[in-house]
Design an enzyme around this catalytic site. Structure first.
Site, PDB file in Angstrom:
ATOM      1  CG  HIS A   1      49.334 -98.288  15.352  1.00  0.00           C
ATOM      2  ND1 HIS A   1      49.733 -99.200  14.352  1.00  0.00           N
ATOM      3  CD2 HIS A   1      48.016 -98.871  15.584  1.00  0.00           C
ATOM      4  CE1 HIS A   1      48.684-100.149  14.027  1.00  0.00           C
ATOM      5  NE2 HIS A   1      47.725 -99.979  14.698  1.00  0.00           N
TER       6      HIS A   1
ATOM      7  CG  ASP B   1      53.825 -96.650   9.362  1.00  0.00           C
ATOM      8  OD1 ASP B   1      53.800 -97.146  10.387  1.00  0.00           O
ATOM      9  OD2 ASP B   1      52.849 -96.843   8.533  1.00  0.00           O
TER      10      ASP B   1
ATOM     11  CG  HIS C   1      57.111-103.732  14.532  1.00  0.00           C
ATOM     12  ND1 HIS C   1      56.681-104.889  15.099  1.00  0.00           N
ATOM     13  CD2 HIS C   1      56.372-102.967  13.552  1.00  0.00           C
ATOM     14  CE1 HIS C   1      55.427-104.906  14.491  1.00  0.00           C
ATOM     15  NE2 HIS C   1      55.252-104.014  13.676  1.00  0.00           N
TER      16      HIS C   1
HETATM   17  C1  SDX Z   1      52.870-100.016  12.908  1.00  0.00           C
HETATM   18  O1  SDX Z   1      52.187-103.690  15.899  1.00  0.00           O
HETATM   19  C2  SDX Z   1      52.116-103.767  14.686  1.00  0.00           C
HETATM   20  O2  SDX Z   1      52.156-104.814  14.054  1.00  0.00           O
HETATM   21  C3  SDX Z   1      52.036-102.380  14.009  1.00  0.00           C
HETATM   22  C4  SDX Z   1      52.027-102.348  12.554  1.00  0.00           C
HETATM   23  C5  SDX Z   1      51.085-102.798  11.839  1.00  0.00           C
HETATM   24  O3  SDX Z   1      50.977-103.366  10.696  1.00  0.00           O
HETATM   25  O4  SDX Z   1      49.835-102.892  12.529  1.00  0.00           O
HETATM   26  O5  SDX Z   1      53.481-102.983  12.085  1.00  0.00           O
HETATM   27  C6  SDX Z   1      52.359-100.565  12.000  1.00  0.00           C
HETATM   28  O6  SDX Z   1      52.392 -99.281  14.033  1.00  0.00           O
HETATM   29  C7  SDX Z   1      54.466 -99.886  12.934  1.00  0.00           C
HETATM   30  C8  SDX Z   1      55.247 -99.033  13.964  1.00  0.00           C
HETATM   31  C9  SDX Z   1      55.050 -97.712  13.400  1.00  0.00           C
HETATM   32  N1  SDX Z   1      55.420 -96.543  14.583  1.00  0.00           N
HETATM   33  C10 SDX Z   1      56.590 -95.947  14.279  1.00  0.00           C
HETATM   34  O7  SDX Z   1      57.145 -95.856  13.443  1.00  0.00           O
HETATM   35  C11 SDX Z   1      56.832 -94.825  15.427  1.00  0.00           C
HETATM   36  C12 SDX Z   1      58.317 -94.963  16.073  1.00  0.00           C
HETATM   37  N2  SDX Z   1      58.559 -96.410  16.661  1.00  0.00           N
HETATM   38  C13 SDX Z   1      58.393 -96.248  18.078  1.00  0.00           C
HETATM   39  O8  SDX Z   1      57.581 -95.447  18.582  1.00  0.00           O
HETATM   40  C14 SDX Z   1      58.472 -97.843  18.717  1.00  0.00           C
HETATM   41  O9  SDX Z   1      59.649 -98.434  17.963  1.00  0.00           O
HETATM   42  C15 SDX Z   1      57.261 -98.420  18.440  1.00  0.00           C
HETATM   43  C16 SDX Z   1      55.925 -97.935  19.257  1.00  0.00           C
HETATM   44  C17 SDX Z   1      56.990 -98.931  17.292  1.00  0.00           C
HETATM   45  C18 SDX Z   1      57.381 -99.732  19.437  1.00  0.00           C
HETATM   46  O10 SDX Z   1      57.835 -99.596  20.582  1.00  0.00           O
HETATM   47  P1  SDX Z   1      57.922-100.406  21.913  1.00  0.00           P
HETATM   48  O11 SDX Z   1      57.983-101.979  21.624  1.00  0.00           O
HETATM   49  O12 SDX Z   1      56.986-100.063  22.932  1.00  0.00           O
HETATM   50  O13 SDX Z   1      59.302-100.054  22.260  1.00  0.00           O
HETATM   51  P2  SDX Z   1      59.899 -98.793  23.073  1.00  0.00           P
HETATM   52  O14 SDX Z   1      59.165 -97.677  22.775  1.00  0.00           O
HETATM   53  O15 SDX Z   1      59.811 -99.371  24.612  1.00  0.00           O
HETATM   54  O16 SDX Z   1      61.268 -98.467  22.675  1.00  0.00           O
HETATM   55  C19 SDX Z   1      62.328 -99.421  23.238  1.00  0.00           C
HETATM   56  C20 SDX Z   1      63.664 -98.674  23.110  1.00  0.00           C
HETATM   57  C21 SDX Z   1      63.601 -97.282  23.912  1.00  0.00           C
HETATM   58  O17 SDX Z   1      64.871 -96.901  24.248  1.00  0.00           O
HETATM   59  P3  SDX Z   1      64.990 -97.026  25.873  1.00  0.00           P
HETATM   60  O18 SDX Z   1      64.011 -96.221  26.547  1.00  0.00           O
HETATM   61  O19 SDX Z   1      65.096 -98.459  25.930  1.00  0.00           O
HETATM   62  O20 SDX Z   1      66.649 -96.572  25.893  1.00  0.00           O
HETATM   63  O21 SDX Z   1      63.998 -98.528  21.669  1.00  0.00           O
HETATM   64  C22 SDX Z   1      63.816 -97.058  21.572  1.00  0.00           C
HETATM   65  C23 SDX Z   1      63.218 -96.267  22.568  1.00  0.00           C
HETATM   66  O22 SDX Z   1      63.467 -94.862  22.817  1.00  0.00           O
HETATM   67  N3  SDX Z   1      63.300 -96.687  20.392  1.00  0.00           N
HETATM   68  C24 SDX Z   1      63.415 -95.825  19.452  1.00  0.00           C
HETATM   69  C25 SDX Z   1      62.722 -96.098  18.334  1.00  0.00           C
HETATM   70  N4  SDX Z   1      61.824 -96.827  18.789  1.00  0.00           N
HETATM   71  C26 SDX Z   1      62.381 -97.466  19.707  1.00  0.00           C
HETATM   72  N5  SDX Z   1      64.547 -95.002  19.466  1.00  0.00           N
HETATM   73  C27 SDX Z   1      64.440 -94.125  18.291  1.00  0.00           C
HETATM   74  N6  SDX Z   1      63.426 -94.371  17.263  1.00  0.00           N
HETATM   75  C28 SDX Z   1      62.877 -95.216  17.313  1.00  0.00           C
HETATM   76  N7  SDX Z   1      61.710 -94.986  16.311  1.00  0.00           N
END
Ligand code: SDX
Length: 385
Positions: free
Chosen positions: A226, A322, A265
């Site tokens: 996050h 971010d 996201h």
């Molecule tokens: C913020 O919600 C909001 O509005 C948040 C925010 C706000 O203003 O408050 O916008 C701010 O928190 C932005 C997000 C910041 N976090 C990151 O940048 C961390 C990296 N991102 C991931 O951890 C992920 O994308 C999340 C946590 C943001 C979202 O994850 P989800 O919706 O739970 O999806 P998931 O983790 O289950 O991913 C789905 C698939 C997976 O692959 P599979 O297991 O299906 O094969 O997508 C892949 C994940 O591995 N994936 C990524 C990835 N993000 C998702 N693979 C590589 N790099 C990534 N960044």
């Protein structure tokens, strides 16, 4: 009996679940659009400023000139911190993660607020303004102490962003830098029911007070999935070291199933509109006189291109707010560990706006979990186990 018999559908992470109605913010994840109280984020970033946006989020409308002057005066007045809170920041700033120091400081503020437990809407509005203003002073003071320097008292003659940079650096800031930081505050101010805002609402839905509720939000925002992603993304860029090393680094990371911080996201399945706004500052950094700033901008832009190529279209994983924030903050002289405290200081406006709205028709937040354990087991005394 099949233990899954009668098992309800589980919505992991509450993905896709609507738990309330709100008029604070609209996030259109498919189109990549974001609105605060109906105004597009691009319009607010270009034409407004954080103080006015905080008013908009809290009151639900843009202020008149007179209303804005009064609100701005309140915000300037509320920048000061109790001496004991400053001392506590001084005690832990060098030892604890800045988000832990900030969480403690925010929580401590309630002990110095005569209306901390007054839950009337007017008192909660005054506390919201206090929290939005003071959280920026706390974040700047943490950065100040971590660089081994003495506390700098706020300057009421400066704008919100100017004062932040002044309390952090001890010098009156460049107007252009202050404007960039003000836009960063605006684009971080609110984002509907993100994890930390949900955390605030869970706490407040028990009728815990506003300070307790935003303290819960502070704890939630810290995580690298996050708010902590901005600091983690910059650390990754520094590990990559140079733009021509980006492809190998990203491909190795993806091959190792690592997540690339600053991408992906839960709601946006296209480019995060805030990331576009922040990215616009990187073009100018490419011609910065400072090598690190040029290098970070080059790495960020090459990583963006690679990630969009590898995962953007294929898996809907695009840059989020971010990713580009780090190189911009570095150009403003802000250390990496202060990035998430800035995010928290900005999001304080969104947390308070949602909490005040939710309390108007409060409902305890208490979802179900599906029990998959055993039942009615016989108790065997310890000597017989
Ligand atoms: C913020 O919600 C909001 O509005 C948040 C925010 C706000 O203003 O408050 O916008 C701010 O928190 C932005 C997000 C910041 N976090 C990151 O940048 C961390 C990296 N991102 C991931 O951890 C992920 O994308 C999340 C946590 C943001 C979202 O994850 P989800 O919706 O739970 O999806 P998931 O983790 O289950 O991913 C789905 C698939 C997976 O692959 P599979 O297991 O299906 O094969 O997508 C892949 C994940 O591995 N994936 C990524 C990835 N993000 C998702 N693979 C590589 N790099 C990534 N960044």
């Amino acid at each position: 009996m099949d233990i899954n018999e009668g098992k309800p559908e589980i919505h992991a992470g509450l993905e896709g679940i609507y738990f309330t109605e709100s008029s604070v913010c609209k996030v259109d994840g498919q189109q990549g659009r974001l609105y605060y109280r109906g105004y597009p984020i691009e319009t607010l970033a270009n034409s407004s400023n954080f103080t006015e946006v905080a008013y908009l989020l809290l009151y639900g409308k843009l202020p008149t000139g007179q209303e804005l002057d009064a609100f701005d005066a309140q915000m300037r007045e509320e920048r000061s911190l109790p001496g004991e809170v400053i001392a506590e920041i001084g005690r832990t700033a060098a030892r604890a993660h800045p988000m832990d120091t900030m969480r403690t400081a925010i929580s401590m503020l309630s002990a110095y607020d005569a209306e901390a437990y007054n839950d009337s809407p007017d008192a909660n509005m005054r506390k919201s303004i206090r929290l939005i203003s003071k959280s920026a002073s706390i974040a700047a003071t943490i950065g100040r102490y971590r660089s081994g320097k003495l506390y700098v008292a706020p300057d009421a003659s400066l704008s919100h962003a100017e004062n932040f940079l002044y309390m952090l650096s001890g010098e009156k800031p460049d107007k252009v830098d202050a404007r960039i930081l003000d836009v960063m505050f605006t684009v971080h101010a609110e984002h509907s029911s993100n994890a930390s805002t949900f955390g605030v609402l869970v706490a407040g839905s028990t009728l815990a007070d506003l300070y307790s509720s935003v303290t819960a939000g502070m704890a939630v925002l810290k995580g690298p999935l996050h708010g902590g992603a901005d600091e983690a993304a910059l650390r990754m860029m520094r590990e990559i070291g140079s733009a021509d090393n980006t492809e190998r680094y990203i491909d190795d990371a993806l091959a190792g199933k690592k997540k690339i911080m600053g991408f992906g996201h839960r709601v946006y399945k296209t480019y995060d509109p805030r990331a576009r706004i922040v990215r616009s500052y990187l073009e100018s950094l490419l011609s910065s006189p400072y090598e690190e700033q040029r290098n970070l901008a080059q790495i960020a832009l090459s990583a963006e291109k690679l990630m969009i190529d590898r995962l953007g279209k294929a898996k809907g994983i695009w840059p989020n707010i971010d990713f580009f924030a780090g190189p911009v903050y570095v150009s403003l002289g802000i250390p990496a560990e202060v990035f998430t405290p800035i995010f928290a200081a900005a999001r304080m406006a969104g947390w308070c706006a949602h909490m005040l709205e939710y309390w108007k028709s409060n409902k305890l937040l208490r979802p179900l979990e599906y029990y998959s354990g055993q039942l009615d087991l016989d108790y065997v005394p310890v000597e017989k186990r």
